[in-house]
Enzyme design. Structure first.
Site: not given
Lengths: 365, 365
Positions: A62, A238
């Site tokens: 990410e 998450d």
């Protein structure tokens, strides 16, 4: 010509660890927590976006950018739950960058693997200060992996937690956490006990922290484990398909989030309907919306990790590591006598391409 | 346990410049162009997204991620047209990262300021090989800033351009480009002349390359300058509000783009209606759609720069710089004896945190 930084600084993995050893983990956590609180109060000043994620079979990579009108930052971070077993690598590895909005110059490249664990725990405490019962003294810590020491010590030093109940499916992980906490001379007042199940570990505590790592939709907690007045600090759910806490638990709680559009996709919230009400933490910190409103209310912080927390942590590192002389110059951006003459860098028979270069710095590796 | 890279490598600004000086700019451009062509042929294998841009008053900072099933890359790049004048900094500064999709480990951090200019020129040539008339020999180069030498030399060495007509509103920039090209011993066959206006510079040429930098909606070319059979290589229009080539010119041409969703936002294409037809370059390279279909057709490559080109360039740098011994180990990710024990890094009284650390490498700065 305005005076602007012309050199990128580097804070290495060892440099950040040294910083923490030199000034103390409680002090670093407190400094980062203070920055997070302060930056959350300026929430509207930031250009926010959900992170950009590249999912693959074994994990995710990410990029998490954010900026205000002066500073841009981003974090690179992966999550690969099988890294330990297959490759001897951490599940989560990260680094980050601070840059000058006015010029685009990268000012700092820093390790964030260690720092991510610290800033996540600092964020948990910032939320718990607003959401847990006053005078909370006991916490269950479910998931005893790489981040668990930081959660334990943040809640001990910054929130006054005196007793922590541990559980992990991996007994070795729990044993490691016990050893690390018991060997810490700053945490002699902290009582730590291992339990045989989550159910036993959470019984009677003020706060439950879940920080597990499997990339699955797990149900670490069930509704019957939740007692009135508990605060749930849910850290491990998450990304899409990676949750810890099932809808039945969320329905019992008032749920608080960092950045709602991101948490709807990534948090334990991903299993709830789109109209399930949540409150953004910054609004509580800013006094715009209430946090906990009674001692019997169940509160939950569905924490997924937001770019602003890394921005806050990078600001702290830049200031503290520079003060401690722990950053090093990094030759990342070429310096040009004539900025329109990039070609000078590779011109044949040109003897020096860095006219203002002064000295060589050593990067330990 | 599978054998995986445990160390991030660093290629500095000086390291990349040295690589180009050692193996030669034409060879580097050819190597990167070959990678770009090859990667464009595998277009469907990539996880593509428009870049993430943070706009501010004076410029933009962008992250450009892309991945296939083995390798993730991103570029950090800014565009600040006033940097030269206000701060003595380049308009465009960049660095990039290659990472392992299987583990998330960052494998290479590299300068990309110099490399962006090279890969942009290499991309222009890959497009022109497919779109310009066969046997094109002359080119106008409008905009003589930091990227212009690379465009000139790429078209000379890789496409056979023998004559280049220069124009820039800044006569100093043109003089600098002339000097640099005339001093290049590898470009003795290249004839270069400066012109007093764009109109005069473009008259009769086979290819027009525009590479101007103002963050405005400019009209560097007008429709009456465009002759039958010309190929327009439009490089400088690359973000919202920053264009070079007006709709009247696009309407005269068949327009080719890198990644259509991005070019609709960022390219000269941003001023055209949503149904204005364009062709993605990869489809031409793959033989799925025609490129130029006659010698009188006007073609235009509306190039904004796409993440895949940086992926291709980083692959080249990783391979070539490693072979030349120009990369250095960077202590970015901590190495842990027990990856679940991140806390070991900061444990008091722990003497060494990097058990496999062997030596120190020097990063010039």
């Amino acid at each position: 010509m305005m005076k602007k930084a012309l050199q990128t600084q580097f804070l290495s993995a060892e440099g950040a660890a040294k910083l923490v050893r030199q000034i103390g983990l409680p002090q670093v956590m407190q400094g980062i927590a203070a920055n997070i609180h302060q930056d959350f109060l300026h929430w509207r000043a930031f250009d926010k976006s959900a992170r950009v994620a590249a999912h693959s079979q074994d994990g995710v990579i990410e990029l998490m950018p954010i900026a205000d009108d002066r500073t841009f930052s981003f974090k690179y971070v992966n999550g690969h739950p099988k890294n330990n077993m297959l490759h001897g690598l951490p599940t989560v590895m990260a680094f980050g960058v601070l840059a000058d909005v006015a010029t685009g110059m990268p000012l700092l490249i820093s390790e964030l693997t260690l720092t991510t664990a610290i800033r996540t725990a600092a964020t948990s405490v910032v939320a718990a200060r607003a959401l847990a019962r006053q005078n909370s003294r006991s916490m269950a810590l479910i998931g005893n992996g790489a981040q668990s020491e930081f959660q334990a010590l943040a809640f001990h030093h910054l929130l006054g937690i005196e007793e922590i109940h541990l559980y992990d499916t991996d007994v070795e992980a729990t044993a490691k956490l016990m050893r690390n906490l018991q060997a810490n001379p700053d945490a002699r007042d902290l009582r730590v006990s291992a339990y045989a199940s989550t159910r036993e570990a959470v019984r009677g505590v003020d706060i439950i922290t879940t920080v597990t790592a499997d990339k699955t939709n797990a149900a670490v907690l069930t509704a019957d484990m939740i007692e009135p007045g508990m605060h749930i600090n849910g850290v491990g759910g998450d990304c899409p398909g990676k949750t810890e806490i099932p809808p039945e638990v969320l329905r019992k709680a008032r749920v608080f989030v960092e950045f709602e559009p991101q948490t709807r996709i990534e948090g334990d919230l991903q299993h709830m309907p789109a109209d399930f009400a949540v409150t953004e933490l910054w609004q509580v910190l800013a006094g715009k919306l209430p946090g906990r409103t009674s001692d019997t209310q169940v509160t939950m912080f569905d924490s997924v990790g937001f770019a602003l927390e890394d921005f806050s942590a990078l600001r702290f590192l830049q200031s503290a590591a520079t003060a401690q002389g722990l950053t090093q110059a990094l030759d990342l951006i070429p310096r040009l006598t004539d900025p329109k003459n990039l070609y000078q860098l590779i011109q044949p028979h040109q003897s020096t391409n860095h006219p203002t270069r002064k000295s060589a710095a050593t990067v330990l590796a």
